[in-house]
Design a protein around this motif. Structure first.
Motif, mmCIF file in Angstrom:
data_model
loop_
_atom_site.group_PDB
_atom_site.id
_atom_site.type_symbol
_atom_site.label_atom_id
_atom_site.label_comp_id
_atom_site.label_asym_id
_atom_site.label_seq_id
_atom_site.Cartn_x
_atom_site.Cartn_y
_atom_site.Cartn_z
ATOM 1 N N GLU A 330 -28.008 -0.328 -40.191
ATOM 2 C CA GLU A 330 -27.297 0.235 -39.029
ATOM 3 C C GLU A 330 -27.694 -0.549 -37.779
ATOM 4 N N THR A 332 -27.601 -0.829 -33.785
ATOM 5 C CA THR A 332 -27.448 -0.117 -32.515
ATOM 6 C C THR A 332 -28.069 -0.948 -31.397
ATOM 7 N N SER A 358 -23.452 1.716 -30.446
ATOM 8 C CA SER A 358 -23.586 1.651 -31.899
ATOM 9 C C SER A 358 -22.428 0.846 -32.479
ATOM 10 N N ALA A 359 -22.731 0.050 -33.481
ATOM 11 C CA ALA A 359 -21.693 -0.759 -34.112
ATOM 12 C C ALA A 359 -20.857 0.035 -35.112
ATOM 13 N N GLU A 360 -21.293 1.204 -35.530
ATOM 14 C CA GLU A 360 -20.585 2.024 -36.513
ATOM 15 C C GLU A 360 -20.982 3.480 -36.355
ATOM 16 N N ASP A 361 -20.202 4.358 -37.018
ATOM 17 C CA ASP A 361 -20.549 5.775 -37.020
ATOM 18 C C ASP A 361 -21.736 6.014 -37.942
ATOM 19 N N ILE A 362 -22.671 6.832 -37.448
ATOM 20 C CA ILE A 362 -23.831 7.230 -38.252
ATOM 21 C C ILE A 362 -23.847 8.758 -38.243
ATOM 22 N N GLY A 368 -21.916 8.073 -32.876
ATOM 23 C CA GLY A 368 -20.601 7.500 -33.128
ATOM 24 C C GLY A 368 -20.531 6.045 -32.711
ATOM 25 N N ALA A 369 -19.488 5.351 -33.197
ATOM 26 C CA ALA A 369 -19.306 3.938 -32.894
ATOM 27 C C ALA A 369 -18.916 3.758 -31.427
ATOM 28 N N SER A 372 -21.999 5.507 -27.150
ATOM 29 C CA SER A 372 -22.382 6.822 -27.662
ATOM 30 C C SER A 372 -22.836 7.754 -26.549
#
Length: 427
Positions: A330, A332, A358-362, A368-369, A372
């Motif tokens: 992940e 971030t 963030s580069a993607e949803d976690i 969130g992507a 955040s």
């Protein structure tokens, strides 16, 4: 007796015109005085061609005629007494008519000392300096003695008034006005680079150089900075938070650690992290940092690889930015900036902003992507000492995108404002 008186009357009447000429106006000449004709090539004094100087003063040319013969009894002849009884100017010769005063001829073989002098201002009030108001443009310059050079030759005197010589300070600019500096003598750099090596042994010189290096650069320093240690209040809930960091090392290479977190009094720890970093200065104001970060959350722990920069940006903004790659892949990032606005020597206002990306949803961590969270605040501290300063402040936090949705799904607010009271210290 009557006959004697009658006989004296003709004598008294004959003497009366002579007495009247002597005293009346004090300006009449003797009736027996005869003006001799002017010498050939001369200008008679008082004629129309006589040059007039200052107020009330006349001056004949340098080739003035020889002085006229004046009888001894006519001492005051040639004086204009028409202004007697009036207030005269401060100048001693003001108001005197010198047009008829004979000029003393120059001695044989000598130049007239007044030739070329402008006397137009004689008789007027002059400024403070003795030569103020005198026109010296036509004064002949005395030639240098035979065999001697003029001491002022090749001197540029055109800018003498108000002239300021430039300082003899080396600069990076090519300034032709600075006095040139001669190069060092040819033998100045011919010797050995370190003369002490020829006197002392190699062991003694090595020990001395180690001491010199330790005292002038290779110094180990350390510090601990507790930027925030505070109690928070939001929606009636009391909590705590901290943000601290420290380092140890030299000017270029350092070990750096950072720690921050928050929680509720009497509740569980919401989040905490600890970073261990290697820091290397790549400019005088910025360090490159890399290392590991360990994060503790109720939802799950993470171990991240950290790469970032920290330093002092232009206009005294303290900047800290880093990217994190977790052990689960992940990616971030986080960026912080703060500025100390000094109100007085002891009262300082510190605005602060923090952005999390963030580069993607976690979903596991509720992140969130994209953007955040955004956190903006300000703290006003009073430095009792430089090392210890209590403060009060306010902080506003907002979630965006999917992060806001995750927070609302868990029953949390996407936006909150909290009051903070804490202390800032370092040692």
């Amino acid at each position: 007796m009557i006959r004697v008186s009658v006989a004296l009357v003709p004598l008294i009447l004959a003497a009366t015109p002579t007495l009247a000429q002597t005293h009346a106006g004090h300006g009449a000449t003797s009736p027996t005085r005869q003006a001799s004709p002017p010498t050939q090539g001369c200008v008679a004094t008082g004629s129309a061609t006589t040059t007039t100087g200052g107020a009330g003063m006349s001056q004949s040319p340098a080739s003035a005629c020889p002085p006229e013969t004046v009888p001894a009894g006519a001492a005051s002849a040639g004086h204009d007494m028409s202004t007697m009884g009036q207030a005269q100017p401060a100048h001693a010769t003001a108001g005197h008519d010198m047009s008829t005063m004979p000029m003393a001829p120059a001695a044989a073989g000598q130049a007239d000392p007044h030739a070329g002098h402008d006397m137009s201002t004689v008789g007027q009030a002059q400024p403070g300096p003795a030569t103020a108001g005198h026109d010296m443009s036509t004064m002949p310059m005395a030639p240098a003695p035979a065999g001697q050079t003029d001491p002022h030759a090749v001197h540029d005197m055109s800018g003498m008034a108000g002239m300021t010589m430039p300082p003899d300070v080396p600069t990076s600019a090519d300034n032709p006005g600075r006095p040139p500096q001669a190069p060092p003598p040819p033998g100045a750099l011919d010797g050995p680079p370190h003369v002490a090596d020829q006197i002392f042994s190699a062991g003694d010189m090595a020990a001395a150089r180690r001491v010199l290096l330790g005292e002038h650069g290779d110094i180990r320093v350390g510090a601990v900075m507790i930027d925030q240690l505070e109690a928070t209040s939001v929606d009636g809930e009391e909590g705590y938070a901290w943000d601290a960091q420290g380092w140890y090392g030299g000017d270029i290479h350092r070990f750096w650690w950072k720690s921050e977190g928050e929680g509720e009094f009497g509740g569980e720890l919401e989040e905490a992290e600890l970073q261990a970093l290697y820091s290397r200065a790549f400019t005088p104001y910025f360090d490159f940092q890399t290392g590991l970060r360990q994060t503790y959350r109720p939802e799950g722990d993470r171990t991240d690889l950290v790469v970032g920069v920290q330093g002092l940006a232009p206009y005294w903004f303290e900047v800290d930015a880093a990217a994190f790659l977790s052990n689960k892949g992940e990616l971030t990032a986080r960026a912080e900036a703060e500025y100390d606005q000094r109100m007085t020597q002891k009262l300082i206002l510190q605005p602060r902003a923090e952005v999390n990306l963030s580069a993607e949803d976690i979903p596991e961590l509720g992140i969130g992507a994209g953007l955040s969270t955004l956190q903006v605040g300000a703290r006003l501290r009073y430095e009792i000492r430089r090392e210890f300063a209590p403060y009060v402040g306010v902080e506003w936090t907002r979630s965006f995108g999917a992060t806001r949705d995750f927070a609302e799904a868990r029953g949390r607010s996407a936006e909150d404002t909290r009051l903070v009271v804490g202390v800032r210290a370092w040692f």
